[in-house]
Design a protein around this motif. Structure first.
Motif, short mmCIF file in Angstrom:
data_model
loop_
_atom_site.label_atom_id
_atom_site.label_comp_id
_atom_site.label_asym_id
_atom_site.label_seq_id
_atom_site.Cartn_x
_atom_site.Cartn_y
_atom_site.Cartn_z
N ASP A 185 0.79 -1.22 0.00
CA ASP A 185 0.00 0.00 0.00
C ASP A 185 0.84 1.28 0.00
O ASP A 185 0.30 2.35 -0.29
CB ASP A 185 -0.92 0.01 1.22
CG ASP A 185 -1.93 -1.13 1.21
OD1 ASP A 185 -2.23 -1.65 0.11
OD2 ASP A 185 -2.38 -1.53 2.29
N ASN A 186 2.14 1.19 0.31
CA ASN A 186 2.93 2.39 0.49
C ASN A 186 4.18 2.49 -0.37
O ASN A 186 4.63 3.61 -0.66
CB ASN A 186 3.34 2.54 1.96
CG ASN A 186 2.16 2.80 2.87
OD1 ASN A 186 1.70 3.93 3.02
ND2 ASN A 186 1.63 1.74 3.49
N ALA A 187 4.78 1.38 -0.76
CA ALA A 187 5.99 1.44 -1.59
C ALA A 187 5.62 1.94 -2.99
O ALA A 187 4.53 1.68 -3.50
CB ALA A 187 6.65 0.07 -1.69
N SER A 188 6.53 2.67 -3.61
CA SER A 188 6.27 3.19 -4.96
C SER A 188 6.17 2.04 -5.96
O SER A 188 6.74 0.96 -5.76
CB SER A 188 7.40 4.14 -5.39
OG SER A 188 8.64 3.47 -5.41
N ALA A 189 5.43 2.28 -7.03
CA ALA A 189 5.19 1.22 -8.01
C ALA A 189 6.46 0.74 -8.68
O ALA A 189 6.51 -0.40 -9.17
CB ALA A 189 4.20 1.71 -9.06
N ASP A 190 7.50 1.59 -8.72
CA ASP A 190 8.74 1.19 -9.39
C ASP A 190 9.72 0.49 -8.45
O ASP A 190 10.85 0.22 -8.83
CB ASP A 190 9.41 2.39 -10.04
CG ASP A 190 9.91 3.41 -9.03
OD1 ASP A 190 9.46 3.39 -7.87
OD2 ASP A 190 10.76 4.26 -9.41
N THR A 191 9.29 0.20 -7.21
CA THR A 191 10.16 -0.49 -6.26
C THR A 191 10.42 -1.92 -6.72
O THR A 191 9.48 -2.69 -6.96
CB THR A 191 9.53 -0.50 -4.86
OG1 THR A 191 9.33 0.84 -4.42
CG2 THR A 191 10.43 -1.23 -3.87
#
Length: 538
Positions: free
Chosen positions: A369-375
């Motif tokens: 829910d919190n990490a960026s999509a590019d992680t």
């Protein structure tokens, strides 16, 4: 004519093939190759053990689609590297491994560290050869790169005798040849389009190693147009946006039983590079080979078709070689199970509570829910990985790096390779305490080469997956699965990084925010060992 030594020929050939980075553990058997690399702008990522170096090279190949390049020395160096080569073979990852070899003049005398690499690596890789003439070195290198990328990609091993590598030869005049691209005739696609249109319970299944952002977008459009659920195979979850309304989940280890039943009940399955192997079919129990559904198979090699289950129609090619034609020939359909499959997936993602003050389902849910999509998230193998597979959502292609072969120790080397390739993206290595300790020495490699990664250690003090099965099959007879662990926060400091010890869920967000600022960070999750008893179905 100017002559150069074999190491210079090798290095120049790598440059011609567009190699941007190599991984190695140095050895005296390939000093000429190191000398050849000295004058070229090809970074040499010096690692701490050949197994870790091989996993970094494999991860590079997996990310880029171009062969990961590895240099290891003879004997123990080569045998250590076999772990990464095994991953590349199972995961269909292009890779070229150069192995230093004893001088050709001493072959078959049993000299120091002599190994017959054709025999040793023969069943483990796509092709294994030994160069016996310096003037043919370029020829062998070109062939190695071609084989590594052709059909179903995989690893290739080239043994380089020390005297052949250091000998002089004319600079090769011939440049590397072009690779043949896959093409599919419309007549081969027509019956597949018709069969898929007639299906009442279709399923699209994506997998294999030939994939890209274009494949992802086109496959998603096909699912939308046909109203079909779309799923992925083991550890290929970033092939489809997990937020897409047609996405139904992954058929991996511990898959959603509802998705497994959907595979069983499907009357037509479109395989886009995917294989109906033991993992996909829950040890070959979800489909009956004697009474299979209509199977439409797209695979990069002819040998993959009808391997276990008979395909009704099969095409040899990559998914993208036929997807555009398949899509253009397909008419709009209403919902054919996609909405229901999506609801089953979202229900499966509801957290199931595990014991302890730090709970993996909550940590992974927070990252989702919190990490960026590019992680980018990497992992090896272990009980902890089941939580990642079940509760995380991969939204962007290229953000999952994990071995379908189930190799422990992969996460850390893969994270280093990923950060070197994508320095502006956050990179997380998720590892169990047993998994991390298999390649933990590569933390030194990360620091030496400036790979600022975030390592999340799920510490339950044991080899979790083995313990889980042990307690299931031999209850009350625990043996050989307990672990002693270092102080991971202190260890991070010893490597010049920062450590965080998490003893309750609420502490994780602040530690992660600090880790995003840069540098090496190890976040240790202190888990309750009892959690194993509740994850048997994950």
């Amino acid at each position: 004519m100017t002559q150069v030594h074999g190491g210079k020929i090798l290095a120049d050939r790598l440059a011609m093939h567009g190699v941007g980075r190599v991984f190695s553990v140095p050895g005296e058997s390939f000093l000429a190759a190191l000398d050849g690399l000295h004058d070229l702008d090809i970074p040499n990522i010096v690692c701490r053990q050949e197994g870790g170096a091989a996993m970094m090279a494999e991860a590079h190949g997996k990310m880029t689609g171009q062969p990961g390049v590895l240099f290891v020395t003879r004997g123990p160096g080569a045998t250590n590297a076999s772990a990464g080569l095994h991953i590349a073979m199972h995961d269909a990852t292009p890779m070229v491994c150069f192995v230093g070899q004893i001088p050709l003049k001493h072959r078959d005398r049993g000299v120091f560290q002599e190994v017959d690499y054709r025999a040793f690596f023969g069943p483990l890789v796509k092709w294994s050869a030994e160069v016996e003439r310096t003037d043919r070195l370029a020829e062998y290198i070109d062939r190695a790169f071609a084989i590594a990328q052709s059909g179903r990609p995989g690893p290739v091993v080239l043994a380089l005798p020390e005297d052949i590598l250091s000998a002089l030869a004319d600079v090769p005049k011939q440049r590397p040849g072009a690779r043949a691209s896959a093409s599919v005739h419309p007549d081969d696609i027509a019956p597949m389009v018709e069969a898929f249109a007639l299906a009442k319970r279709p399923l699209i299944l994506c997998g294999g190693s030939h994939w890209s952002e274009t494949d992802k977008q086109t496959a998603q459009t096909l699912a939308e147009r046909t109203g079909a659920p779309i799923a992925v195979t083991f550890r290929r979850q970033d092939y489809i946006d997990n937020d897409h309304p047609n996405y139904a989940g992954d058929l991996g280890v511990g898959a959603n039983p509802a998705l497994g039943k959907r595979l069983t009940d499907a009357d037509c399955i479109l395989l886009l590079g995917a294989e109906l192997n033991d993992i996909t079919t829950a040890d070959f129990t979800l489909l009956d080979p004697a009474n299979p559904p209509v199977i439409l198979q797209v695979s990069p090699s002819a040998e993959a078709a009808s391997k276990t289950y008979p395909a009704s129609f099969a095409i040899t090619g990559t998914p993208i070689s036929m997807l555009y034609q398949f899509l253009s020939a397909t008419s709009e359909c209403g919902d054919r199970g996609a909405a229901e499959a999506r609801a089953e997936y979202e229900a499966w993602q509801q957290p199931q509570a595990t014991p302890g003050d730090v709970q993996m389902e909550q940590i992974i849910g927070w990252l989702r829910d919190n990490a960026s999509a590019d992680t980018i998230i990497t992992n090896g193998a272990g009980n902890y990985a089941a939580f990642l597979h079940r509760y995380h959502r991969f939204r962007q292609y290229g953000t999952q790096l994990a071995p379908t072969s189930g190799s422990m120790g992969y996460g850390l080397p893969a994270a280093i390779s990923a950060k070197l390739q994508n320095p502006d993206q956050p990179v997380i290595c998720l590892a169990g305490d047993g998994c991390l300790q298999m390649t933990i020495n590569e933390l030194s490699t990360a620091q030496q080469h400036g790979a600022d990664i975030i390592v999340i250690v799920a510490n339950n003090g044991r080899y979790g997956t083995i313990r889980m099965h042990q307690e299931k099959h031999y209850p009350g007879r625990v043996s050989g699965t307990d672990l002693f662990n270092p102080d991971y926060a202190a260890l991070a400091g010893a490597y010049g990084g920062t450590g965080h010890t998490i003893t309750e869920n609420a502490q994780f967000a602040a530690a992660y925010a600090e880790a995003l600022k840069g540098g090496l960070h190890i976040i240790e999750l202190k888990l309750d060992p009892k959690m194993l008893a509740t994850t048997k179905n994950l």
